[in-house]
Structure formats: structure tokens, C-alpha cells
Design a protein around this motif. Structure first.
Motif, PDB file in Angstrom:
ATOM      1  N   UNK A  16       0.824  -1.213   0.000  1.00 26.61           N
ATOM      2  CA  UNK A  16       0.000   0.000   0.000  1.00 26.61           C
ATOM      3  C   UNK A  16       0.860   1.266   0.000  1.00 26.61           C
ATOM      4  N   UNK A  17       2.051   1.171   0.557  1.00 25.11           N
ATOM      5  CA  UNK A  17       2.946   2.335   0.608  1.00 25.11           C
ATOM      6  C   UNK A  17       3.665   2.573  -0.721  1.00 25.11           C
ATOM      7  N   UNK A  18       3.673   1.549  -1.594  1.00 22.84           N
ATOM      8  CA  UNK A  18       4.316   1.630  -2.914  1.00 22.84           C
ATOM      9  C   UNK A  18       5.770   2.113  -2.817  1.00 22.84           C
ATOM     10  N   UNK A  19       6.492   1.605  -1.806  1.00 28.88           N
ATOM     11  CA  UNK A  19       7.872   2.012  -1.608  1.00 28.88           C
ATOM     12  C   UNK A  19       8.758   1.599  -2.781  1.00 28.88           C
ATOM     13  N   UNK A  20       8.589   0.368  -3.250  1.00 26.37           N
ATOM     14  CA  UNK A  20       9.395  -0.095  -4.379  1.00 26.37           C
ATOM     15  C   UNK A  20       9.147   0.767  -5.609  1.00 26.37           C
ATOM     16  N   UNK A  21       7.901   1.074  -5.892  1.00 31.41           N
ATOM     17  CA  UNK A  21       7.571   1.864  -7.081  1.00 31.41           C
ATOM     18  C   UNK A  21       8.209   3.270  -6.998  1.00 31.41           C
ATOM     19  N   UNK A  22       8.211   3.842  -5.791  1.00 33.71           N
ATOM     20  CA  UNK A  22       8.779   5.185  -5.633  1.00 33.71           C
ATOM     21  C   UNK A  22      10.305   5.177  -5.763  1.00 33.71           C
ATOM     22  N   UNK A  23      10.940   4.145  -5.213  1.00 29.91           N
ATOM     23  CA  UNK A  23      12.395   4.052  -5.302  1.00 29.91           C
ATOM     24  C   UNK A  23      12.848   3.638  -6.702  1.00 29.91           C
ATOM     25  N   UNK A  24      12.044   2.793  -7.350  1.00 30.10           N
ATOM     26  CA  UNK A  24      12.426   2.270  -8.666  1.00 30.10           C
ATOM     27  C   UNK A  24      12.538   3.373  -9.719  1.00 30.10           C
ATOM     28  N   UNK A  25      11.793   4.463  -9.551  1.00 31.32           N
ATOM     29  CA  UNK A  25      11.837   5.574 -10.500  1.00 31.32           C
ATOM     30  C   UNK A  25      13.261   6.100 -10.670  1.00 31.32           C
ATOM     31  N   UNK A  26      14.058   6.043  -9.600  1.00 30.95           N
ATOM     32  CA  UNK A  26      15.404   6.602  -9.633  1.00 30.95           C
ATOM     33  C   UNK A  26      16.490   5.557  -9.867  1.00 30.95           C
ATOM     34  N   UNK A  27      16.108   4.328 -10.165  1.00 34.89           N
ATOM     35  CA  UNK A  27      17.079   3.285 -10.500  1.00 34.89           C
ATOM     36  C   UNK A  27      17.378   3.339 -11.992  1.00 34.89           C
ATOM     37  N   UNK A  28      18.659   3.415 -12.335  1.00 36.55           N
ATOM     38  CA  UNK A  28      19.011   3.617 -13.726  1.00 36.55           C
ATOM     39  C   UNK A  28      20.421   3.091 -13.977  1.00 36.55           C
ATOM     40  N   UNK A  29      20.722   2.781 -15.219  1.00 36.97           N
ATOM     41  CA  UNK A  29      22.070   2.376 -15.619  1.00 36.97           C
ATOM     42  C   UNK A  29      22.801   3.595 -16.176  1.00 36.97           C
ATOM     43  N   UNK A  30      24.018   3.827 -15.709  1.00 38.01           N
ATOM     44  CA  UNK A  30      24.789   4.997 -16.133  1.00 38.01           C
ATOM     45  C   UNK A  30      25.357   4.806 -17.540  1.00 38.01           C
ATOM     46  N   UNK A  31      26.021   5.846 -18.037  1.00 42.58           N
ATOM     47  CA  UNK A  31      26.663   5.768 -19.350  1.00 42.58           C
ATOM     48  C   UNK A  31      27.849   4.806 -19.345  1.00 42.58           C
ATOM     49  N   UNK A  32      28.285   4.395 -18.149  1.00 43.11           N
ATOM     50  CA  UNK A  32      29.356   3.397 -18.014  1.00 43.11           C
ATOM     51  C   UNK A  32      28.809   2.012 -17.719  1.00 43.11           C
ATOM     52  N   UNK A  33      27.482   1.846 -17.861  1.00 46.76           N
ATOM     53  CA  UNK A  33      26.811   0.562 -17.601  1.00 46.76           C
ATOM     54  C   UNK A  33      26.887   0.142 -16.140  1.00 46.76           C
ATOM     55  N   UNK A  34      26.904   1.107 -15.240  1.00 45.94           N
ATOM     56  CA  UNK A  34      26.881   0.835 -13.796  1.00 45.94           C
ATOM     57  C   UNK A  34      25.480   1.127 -13.273  1.00 45.94           C
ATOM     58  N   UNK A  35      24.931   0.191 -12.479  1.00 45.40           N
ATOM     59  CA  UNK A  35      23.600   0.384 -11.897  1.00 45.40           C
ATOM     60  C   UNK A  35      23.678   1.456 -10.817  1.00 45.40           C
ATOM     61  N   UNK A  36      22.693   2.387 -10.829  1.00 46.76           N
ATOM     62  CA  UNK A  36      22.712   3.501  -9.885  1.00 46.76           C
ATOM     63  C   UNK A  36      21.304   3.791  -9.356  1.00 46.76           C
ATOM     64  N   UNK A  37      21.282   4.399  -8.184  1.00 44.40           N
ATOM     65  CA  UNK A  37      20.053   4.997  -7.641  1.00 44.40           C
ATOM     66  C   UNK A  37      20.373   6.456  -7.355  1.00 44.40           C
ATOM     67  N   UNK A  38      19.675   7.367  -8.032  1.00 41.53           N
ATOM     68  CA  UNK A  38      19.944   8.797  -7.917  1.00 41.53           C
ATOM     69  C   UNK A  38      21.428   9.094  -8.044  1.00 41.53           C
ATOM     70  N   UNK A  39      22.055   8.519  -9.068  1.00 36.98           N
ATOM     71  CA  UNK A  39      23.464   8.745  -9.418  1.00 36.98           C
ATOM     72  C   UNK A  39      24.461   8.132  -8.447  1.00 36.98           C
ATOM     73  N   UNK A  40      23.991   7.339  -7.463  1.00 37.15           N
ATOM     74  CA  UNK A  40      24.901   6.631  -6.553  1.00 37.15           C
ATOM     75  C   UNK A  40      24.919   5.159  -6.919  1.00 37.15           C
ATOM     76  N   UNK A  41      26.110   4.557  -6.893  1.00 37.18           N
ATOM     77  CA  UNK A  41      26.291   3.203  -7.386  1.00 37.18           C
ATOM     78  C   UNK A  41      25.615   2.151  -6.501  1.00 37.18           C
ATOM     79  N   UNK A  42      25.051   1.127  -7.145  1.00 37.80           N
ATOM     80  CA  UNK A  42      24.655  -0.093  -6.449  1.00 37.80           C
ATOM     81  C   UNK A  42      25.900  -0.958  -6.314  1.00 37.80           C
ATOM     82  N   UNK A  43      26.119  -1.493  -5.115  1.00 44.71           N
ATOM     83  CA  UNK A  43      27.379  -2.174  -4.811  1.00 44.71           C
ATOM     84  C   UNK A  43      27.124  -3.459  -4.024  1.00 44.71           C
TER      85      UNK A  43
END
Length: 554
Positions: free
Chosen positions: A510-537
Motif C-alpha cells: 500500500x505504501x508503494x515504496x518499491x515503485x517510488x524508489x524504482x523511479x530513480x534506478x538507472x544504468x549509467x553511461x558506463x553501464x553501472x547500476x545507480x540509484x539517484x546517481x549513486x552506485x549499487x554495490x
């Protein structure tokens, strides 16, 4: 001659000459067209339409504009475009700074109109203070607010004309680097690139200046403005400056940037925490700041240190700083301390200007503290924790695919058994049949989101979500994310800066936390997974994908 060229670094001796020239008030009237072109294009990463610039300079002064959406607080990386604006003015250019309030509203509607009006005022004051601090004469600049012309009848009709020509694919592609990319984008984000293109015509400029992340918007403008009967403009692109965490410096990421009004103790604290490994010159935000901000503005850089460690030294060439740091002749602590001194010299005049009661009030009104900043009361603490939007609440782990087969009741779905370091493997249903073969998935290491509520998919309960990079289009492209080499099932995945947070046992749908966070998950121009420009590690390194640059993650 090619339509664009890559541009190299300027010799530091030339920078010092230009700094002295600025102090003496020498401007473009004394320069030849070639000398003006040299000033306009130096230290840029790329130029589109250089021949057009040469033609204009042979006839008159070049008209250039730089726009900034009035969203988050400007930070020290804004000194990079400010130093180029100083170059444009020395070259005799007519420069317009656009405060893009309408663009800011369209950018996911981050702020209401009333707040945006105050932020325009804040941006104007703080950018003027920055320019004054580096000796740029304000009488050669023109400041324009977007809504002063973007709501006119003529502009609105051109928006409709443009929307009848630009495809959804082209609009989404153009905004890929600057507009949040989601599977179901708002129409506002698709309008954004076209409006930026139209601004070139309505501001009556010859060239637009911006970061290299704007390149796709610039090429959209070059493609479509002639279709409306308007001239194709030239485009000038600065390099992107890494933040203190090694990723892009961002207004929305507090730890990645230094605010222009940060106190000296805050500057010291942020620099102390900044990523700066001995000898590592890759994604080094502190070293990049020396290269992209201090050298262009000051022309030299001084290291202060104990004589037993080499003593004080002044560098007039960035390459020498980089070389000595790579050879560990310059210690990270000495580099950080010296950057701190130089940066505070730039910030002191800005801090002093904003000590006035009027500007303090403007700052507080334009960027009010949220209720969460004051700390929740006892009765609201649990609710505040449940509403906190941080990526550490996601339970993302490395998994190994033990088996994979077609779903018995759905041709497009796989049925997988995946080891995530628990007593028993989890059953996962994924729609990857059209994108990844069974052979490619078998025994592969993948990433799983493990704390979603289990969901039945065609009669089979899926106990986790297999995370992939995806780019919409024809055809749609999908790639599973890759953990670093040597990873093992159960290894935890975290976002830089959020290592210590504890995942929720189960995400409340009901809180849709995943949906809200997923909006900012993206792959960088270097093919690195990021959330709001910070690396997933993981503890072993970065999460990547094979080839889908700029993709969404879901």
C-alpha cells in the motif's frame, strides 16, 4: 571538416594569462575572430556546429544562452559553467542566463509554483554572487525567466506544432540523460526536451551551452527546429564533474556535493568523507574538482604539507597533480586539506553576501526544512520511519539460478529456482523468455529483490523479483544485472551512502515504496547500476549490466 570535434585541455599558462586579462578588464573588442573562437571553445568536451560559430564571429558577436532548471540548490559544480560564461564574456559574446522555472515544474513537479517563484529569486541572487566572486562583470549578462515568454500564444502554438512532428521515441531518447526515465513516463517529461529546443529560437541566440548530458536534447533541436522554419543553432558542451562520492555531483544528493552556502566546518566534513583512495585517479571527486573548477578559475593549485612529506608545492599544470597523486607522492589527506583552503576562498564572498537578513529569509523560504528535519514526535516516529524513502529498505541480494524452465501455463514466463543464501532456493517467475535464453540463465548469478510480497503469476507463487536493465522501443531490450566477479548467493546489495540501513522484512504494497524508489534506478553511461546517481554495490564492487547504457532498472 567534421561537424563536431573533441576539445582538449588548455595549457595552464594560458589560463593564468586570461585570469590576469580578466582582472584588467580586457574583453572581446581586442580579439580576432580566431582568438574569440579559442576562448569560446577551450576546455569544452564537445562542440556541435563549429563552422556556424566561425561564420557568426566573422560578422558580429556570438549570442549564447545557458539555462538552469530552478530545482535543487546550486552547488560548487556550478562554478564549471560560470567559468565558461566568463570565457564567453571575455570573447565579447552576448550571454543570456535562463532560469527555467517551467522546466523545473515539468521535471516531475518537484515543487509548486509558489515555491518555484522564490527559487528563481534565489538562483538569480546566488548565481550573481558566484559570478561576482570570480570577477565577472554582470552588466554584460541578461537574466531571463522561462515563464516570461514560454506561456505566450506564439510559444504555445509552437509547442503544439513541435508535438505533431516529434515521436514519443525521439522525445524519450532526447531526455534520457536529464529526465527521470520510467516505464510509464508522464507527458511532462516528454515535453521537456522540445521546450528546451524552442528556447533557442525565442531567446534569439546562435548557440546553446550546457553539460554533455544535454547532448541528445541538442541533437533533437538540430533535427526539428529547421522543420519549424527556424535556424539550426550551434551547441557547446562542458564535461560532467563527478561528485564527492565519485558519481555525478547532484543537487538532490547531499553527500555528493558541497552547497555554496555550506559553513567551513561542513566543507571540511564533506571533504573528509569524500572518496579519494591513495593513487586512484578514476572517479576521484576531489581530484576532479581540482581539474574542472580550481584550475580553470584560479590557474594554479597549491598543496600545503609538512616539510618531511615534501613541503608546500604550487602546481600550474593539472597533469602534474594527477601524476604525483597516481604515484602516491601526494597524500589524499593533503589533497583534501588544500582543496578545502582553495574552495573556501571561492565561497567566502558568497557566504558574506548571504548574511544579509533579506537573503537569509529568501533562502529559508525557497528551501524550507521539511517536518522530518525537525525530528518526529514520539507518536509519529513509527509512521515517519514507514514513510522514509531510502534504498536501504530494499532487500536486494545476489542469487544463483539453479534451474530454469518454461512456465507450464504461460509461454512468455520462466519458472526459476534461485539460491539466495537461504536454507531452500526461492521460486521466481520472470518474463524473460523473449529476451534471455534458458542456457544463458542456467547457473548465472543474478540480482533479486527479496522483500516484495509474494505474488501468484499464472498459478505459481513468485517469491522474489529478478532485477534487469531494460530499454523500451522496438524491439524492447532487456538484460539481467550482473554482480561483481566472485560474488556468492546471499551477498547483500546496497547503494553507496546507505550501507548501514536495515531492509524491511516485507515491503508494504500500500505504501508503494518499491515503485517510488524504482523511479530513480538507472544504468549509467558506463553501464553501472545507480540509484539517484549513486552506485549499487556489493562488498566486492559495482553492479553492472552488459550493454544497456541509460536503461531503467526493474
Amino acid at each position: 571538416m567534421p561537424r563536431f570535434r573533441q576539445l582538449g585541455e588548455e595549457p595552464r599558462s594560458q589560463v593564468l594569462e586570461d585570469v590576469n586579462a580578466k582582472k584588467l578588464g580586457i574583453m572581446g573588442d581586442h580579439l580576432s575572430p580566431d582568438e574569440r573562437l579559442h576562448l569560446i571553445t577551450r576546455n569544452l568536451q564537445e562542440v556541435l556546429g563549429e563552422e556556424k560559430i566561425k561564420q557568426v564571429l566573422s560578422e558580429r558577436e556570438l549570442r549564447v544562452y545557458w539555462g538552469t532548471a530552478t530545482t535543487g540548490k546550486p552547488h560548487v559544480a556550478y562554478f564549471v559553467p560560470m567559468s565558461k560564461i566568463a570565457d564567453f564574456l571575455k570573447a565579447g559574446c552576448e550571454v543570456t542566463i535562463l532560469f527555467a522555472d517551467l522546466h523545473a515544474f515539468l521535471d516531475n513537479m518537484k515543487a509548486p509554483w509558489e515555491l518555484l517563484e522564490l527559487r528563481v529569486q534565489y538562483y538569480e541572487q546566488v548565481i550573481k554572487a558566484m559570478l561576482e566572486s570570480i570577477g565577472v562583470p554582470l552588466d554584460k549578462l541578461k537574466f531571463v525567466k522561462g515563464t516570461d515568454f514560454q506561456l505566450s500564444r506564439e510559444y504555445t502554438l509552437d509547442v503544439y506544432r513541435l508535438s505533431s512532428m516529434v515521436t514519443e521515441h525521439d522525445a524519450k531518447k532526447a531526455g534520457a540523460e536529464v529526465v527521470k526515465q520510467v516505464d510509464h513516463p508522464l507527458l511532462s517529461g516528454l515535453l521537456y526536451p522540445g521546450l528546451q529546443a524552442l528556447d533557442e529560437e525565442y531567446l534569439k541566440v546562435d548557440a546553446q551551452f550546457g553539460g554533455v548530458d544535454q547532448r541528445k536534447i541538442f541533437t533533437l533541436a538540430e533535427k526539428y527546429l529547421p522543420s519549424l522554419g527556424y535556424a539550426k543553432r550551434a551547441h557547446l558542451m562542458n564535461p560532467m564533474v563527478p561528485g564527492l562520492t565519485g558519481a555525478k555531483m547532484s543537487s538532490s544528493e547531499e553527500e555528493s556535493k558541497i552547497d555554496l552556502l555550506d559553513k567551513k566546518e561542513d566543507v571540511k566534513k564533506k571533504l573528509k568523507k569524500a572518496f579519494c583512495e591513495p593513487g586512484n585517479i578514476e572517479n576521484n571527486g576531489v581530484l576532479s574538482f581540482v581539474k574542472h573548477v580550481l584550475f580553470p578559475l584560479v590557474g594554479e593549485f597549491s598543496i600545503k604539507r609538512d616539510p618531511k612529506f615534501g613541503g608546500d608545492k604550487t602546481y600550474t599544470d593539472f597533469e602534474e597533480v594527477e601524476k604525483e597523486f597516481a604515484e602516491e607522492l601526494v597524500h589524499p589527506g593533503d589533497l583534501k586539506a588544500s582543496v578545502e583552503v582553495a574552495l573556501n576562498k571561492l565561497l567566502d564572498p558568497i557566504r558574506k553576501k548571504f548574511e544579509s537578513p533579506e537573503l537569509r529569509k529568501l533562502t529559508n523560504n525557497a528551501y524550507p526544512r521539511s517536518s522530518n528535519d525537525k525530528g518526529p514526535g514520539k507518536g509519529n516516529q513509527k509512521a515517519a520511519e514507514e514513510d522514509e524513502l531510502v534504498p536501504s529498505r530494499l532487500d536486494i541480494r545476489v542469487g544463483k539460478v539453479i534451474s530454469v524452465e518454461k512456465h507450464p501455463d504461460a509461454d512468455s514466463l520462466y519458472l526459476e529456482k534461485i539460491d539466495v543464501g537461504e536454507a531452500e532456493p526461492r521460486t521466481v517467475v520472470s518474463g524473460l523468455v523473449a529476451y534471455v535464453s534458458q542456457e544463458a540463465l542456467q547457473d548465472r548469478l543474478v540480482l533479486l529483490l527479496c522483500n516484495l510480497k509474494p505474488q501468484k503469476m499464472r498459478g505459481v507463487e513468485s517469491q522474489a523479483m529478478l532485477l534487469c536493465a531494460s530499454i523500451e522501443g522496438e524491439p524492447r531490450r532487456v538484460e539481467p544485472l550482473d554482480p561483481p566477479e566472485g560474488s556468492a548467493p546471499g551477498d547483500r546489495v546496497f547503494v553507496e551512502g546507505y550501507e548501514t540501513g536495515k531492509p524491511d522484512d516485507k515491503l508494504n504494497p500500500k505504501k508503494k515504496l518499491w515503485e517510488k524508489l524504482q523511479v530513480d534506478l538507472k544504468v549509467s553511461s558506463d553501464c553501472v547500476a545507480q540509484w539517484q546517481d549513486k552506485h549499487l554495490m556489493t562488498k566486492l564492487g559495482q553492479i553492472t549490466c552488459k550493454s544497456l547504457k541509460g536503461a531503467n532498472i526493474s
